[in-house]
Enzyme design. Sequence first.
Site, mmCIF file in Angstrom:
data_model
loop_
_atom_site.group_PDB
_atom_site.id
_atom_site.type_symbol
_atom_site.label_atom_id
_atom_site.label_comp_id
_atom_site.label_asym_id
_atom_site.label_seq_id
_atom_site.Cartn_x
_atom_site.Cartn_y
_atom_site.Cartn_z
ATOM 1 N N GLU A 1 5.380 7.572 2.347
ATOM 2 C CA GLU A 1 6.003 8.555 1.470
ATOM 3 C C GLU A 1 5.975 9.912 2.154
ATOM 4 O OE1 GLU A 1 4.171 8.597 -2.378
ATOM 5 O OE2 GLU A 1 4.627 6.499 -2.780
ATOM 6 N N HIS B 1 7.864 8.820 -6.573
ATOM 7 C CA HIS B 1 6.470 8.829 -7.046
ATOM 8 C C HIS B 1 6.312 9.781 -8.241
ATOM 9 C CE1 HIS B 1 2.125 7.984 -5.493
ATOM 10 N NE2 HIS B 1 2.172 7.988 -6.811
ATOM 11 N N ARG C 1 0.917 1.183 -5.691
ATOM 12 C CA ARG C 1 0.877 1.712 -4.340
ATOM 13 C C ARG C 1 1.924 0.993 -3.498
ATOM 14 N NH1 ARG C 1 -0.971 5.402 -6.243
ATOM 15 N NH2 ARG C 1 -2.956 6.476 -5.871
#
Length: 308
Positions: A262, A281, A233
């Site tokens: 993000e 990601h 994370r």
Amino acid sequence: MIVVCEFISPSGLQRLRQAGMEVYYDPQLWQDRPALKARLAQATALVVRNQTRVDADLLKAGPHLKVVGRLGVGLDNIVQPDLEAAGVALYYPRGINANAVAEYVLAALLHLARNLVGAAAHVAQGGWNRTAFGGFELSGKTLGLIGLGEVGLRVARRARAFGMQVVASDPMRLPWEMAVEDLEIRLVSTPEVLRSAQFLSLHAPLTPETRGLIRAETLALMPRGSYLINTARGELVEAADLVAALRSGHLAGAVLDVVDPEPLPAEHPLRGVDNLWITPHIAGLSAEAQEAVSLRVAEGVLHLLGVA
């Protein structure tokens, strides 16, 4: 009705529809919360990824909701006490994309060690400096893991196959567990992992204790010239402190698949750092993992609805 407000694979969507349920699918619906709330008025299930915050506010819009399916393993966007209070079940496919994430970490390790991208760009620009791009071997180097769950164990297995030494910290693991013993992982404290790791890979969940875990004080414990990889994370890492460590040379490089926030804003301090590589990601987004995640969540949601 089942509402799917983020991307699901065609096979997962087909499985939902094969059960005879009405399915409303709009992979961009998460961006319009009022429209999502309106769709939930008659919904018995909601399927999300990581962009939709599922909390009391959203659950109030779905009085008939029985289950929320999460297309992925992180639960940061799911307020679980709110689900429990509303009597809504949660289904997520624990560990199902662990192989994909572990292989991404290996790709990152190899990238940092051999810099194929830089060497190829050098040749494309007309160069042929062999000594500048020899890199180094992973064999004999120490990999530190913070978190030794489904992903961490798979990373350790692959790293050991490359001849790396592995140290790890995880309060849920015991040194005499079979997986730990078989892989010859040395379980130590988190500060000891930081002091030992030539490569540090993060696999811890986001909790109040792990938020900002990688910051100036902890980065200072790492050996000069070491590397950081984060597929867990973004909030585990203090961005400004990481940038300072990279620019000073204390860290030789870093690969981040997760950032905070993000997507990464254009003026974010993580942008424009030469020895930092950021991907959007994608570690768990292999084709195989996405098929498996979508089908598993579809099956789980249908089972909890009693229509599987």
